[in-house]
Scaffold this motif. Structure first.
Motif, PDB file in Angstrom:
ATOM      1  N   VAL A  50       0.835  -1.200   0.000  1.00 54.18           N
ATOM      2  CA  VAL A  50       0.000   0.000   0.000  1.00 54.18           C
ATOM      3  C   VAL A  50       0.873   1.254   0.000  1.00 54.18           C
ATOM      4  O   VAL A  50       0.496   2.285  -0.557  1.00 54.18           O
ATOM      5  N   HIS A  51       2.059   1.159   0.579  1.00 57.32           N
ATOM      6  CA  HIS A  51       2.957   2.313   0.697  1.00 57.32           C
ATOM      7  C   HIS A  51       4.096   2.281  -0.314  1.00 57.32           C
ATOM      8  O   HIS A  51       5.010   3.102  -0.236  1.00 57.32           O
ATOM      9  N   MET A  52       4.076   1.341  -1.258  1.00 60.23           N
ATOM     10  CA  MET A  52       5.169   1.186  -2.219  1.00 60.23           C
ATOM     11  C   MET A  52       4.722   1.661  -3.596  1.00 60.23           C
ATOM     12  O   MET A  52       3.821   1.072  -4.196  1.00 60.23           O
ATOM     13  N   ASP A  53       5.374   2.712  -4.076  1.00 63.52           N
ATOM     14  CA  ASP A  53       5.058   3.258  -5.399  1.00 63.52           C
ATOM     15  C   ASP A  53       5.562   2.312  -6.488  1.00 63.52           C
ATOM     16  O   ASP A  53       6.598   1.670  -6.338  1.00 63.52           O
ATOM     17  N   ALA A  63       4.866  -9.475  -4.544  1.00 60.27           N
ATOM     18  CA  ALA A  63       5.482  -8.274  -5.101  1.00 60.27           C
ATOM     19  C   ALA A  63       6.511  -7.656  -4.159  1.00 60.27           C
ATOM     20  O   ALA A  63       7.203  -6.717  -4.534  1.00 60.27           O
ATOM     21  N   TRP A  64       6.622  -8.196  -2.942  1.00 62.18           N
ATOM     22  CA  TRP A  64       7.592  -7.673  -1.977  1.00 62.18           C
ATOM     23  C   TRP A  64       8.235  -8.819  -1.210  1.00 62.18           C
ATOM     24  O   TRP A  64       7.738  -9.930  -1.193  1.00 62.18           O
ATOM     25  N   LYS A  65       9.379  -8.507  -0.625  1.00 65.85           N
ATOM     26  CA  LYS A  65      10.083  -9.449   0.255  1.00 65.85           C
ATOM     27  C   LYS A  65      10.374  -8.734   1.558  1.00 65.85           C
ATOM     28  O   LYS A  65      10.092  -7.550   1.697  1.00 65.85           O
ATOM     29  N   SER A  91       8.043  -4.636  -9.972  1.00 64.83           N
ATOM     30  CA  SER A  91       7.445  -3.352 -10.356  1.00 64.83           C
ATOM     31  C   SER A  91       6.357  -3.566 -11.398  1.00 64.83           C
ATOM     32  O   SER A  91       6.279  -4.621 -12.033  1.00 64.83           O
ATOM     33  N   ARG A  92       5.534  -2.547 -11.586  1.00 64.00           N
ATOM     34  CA  ARG A  92       4.441  -2.624 -12.562  1.00 64.00           C
ATOM     35  C   ARG A  92       4.949  -2.853 -13.977  1.00 64.00           C
ATOM     36  O   ARG A  92       4.343  -3.583 -14.748  1.00 64.00           O
ATOM     37  N   ASP A  93       6.042  -2.187 -14.321  1.00 62.86           N
ATOM     38  CA  ASP A  93       6.522  -2.232 -15.702  1.00 62.86           C
ATOM     39  C   ASP A  93       7.759  -3.112 -15.887  1.00 62.86           C
ATOM     40  O   ASP A  93       8.339  -3.149 -16.968  1.00 62.86           O
TER      41      ASP A  93
END
Length: 157
Positions: A50-53, A63-65, A91-93
């Protein structure tokens, strides 16, 4: 229905702004105590994304570790209430996340681009087990985390 629980955590923004306190949302989940056991330990799934752009959407915890910080270098004993550092990995891209300038500024001459922390970093606190006993962090925890980040690069992907 179980409730969503929030915990205070420290955000290290990638864009160089000062660290700040944020609410780390968690959602309830159950996990077996050990293989083949029918009993369940209540756990909470944190949502640092939620806090990761620029983090990939719809991947949740993939999506995170995270990295556990149980002691600082030179300490003889572990922290009674250790820390968990969440960092983005997808990341998204598909491009790398930007180097975290806030942490780069903390590291100063110790900065190593090959082990740079990237993206927004969220630091939470726990006791016993990070997914069954999270607790509120505060800015009083900042010097300990700053000390750790000063001498430790990102574990990478």
């Amino acid at each position: 229905m179980e409730e969503i629980v929030n915990f205070e955590a420290i955000l290290f923004p990638a864009d160089g702004r000062s660290p700040s306190m944020v609410l780390l949302m968690t959602s309830p989940m159950t996990a077996p105590t050990h293989h083949g056991s029918s009993t369940q330990n209540p756990s909470c799934m944190p949502h640092p994304e939620v806090h990761m752009d620029y983090i990939a959407e719809n991947l949740g915890s993939r999506a995170w570790k995270y990295q556990l910080v149980e002691a600082l270098d030179g300490m003889n004993r572990k922290f009674a209430c250790p820390y968990i550092i969440f960092y983005p990995v997808v990341s998204r891209d598909g491009m790398p996340f930007p180097v975290n300038q806030t942490i780069q500024n903390i590291q100063g001459q110790n900065f190593n681009g090959d082990q740079a922390w990237r993206g927004n970093i969220v630091v939470a606190k726990y006791h016993d087990n990070p997914f069954t006993s999270m607790m509120d962090a505060s800015m009083a925890d900042f010097p300990i985390i700053k000390n750790f980040l000063l001498t430790h690069g990102s574990p990478g992907q």
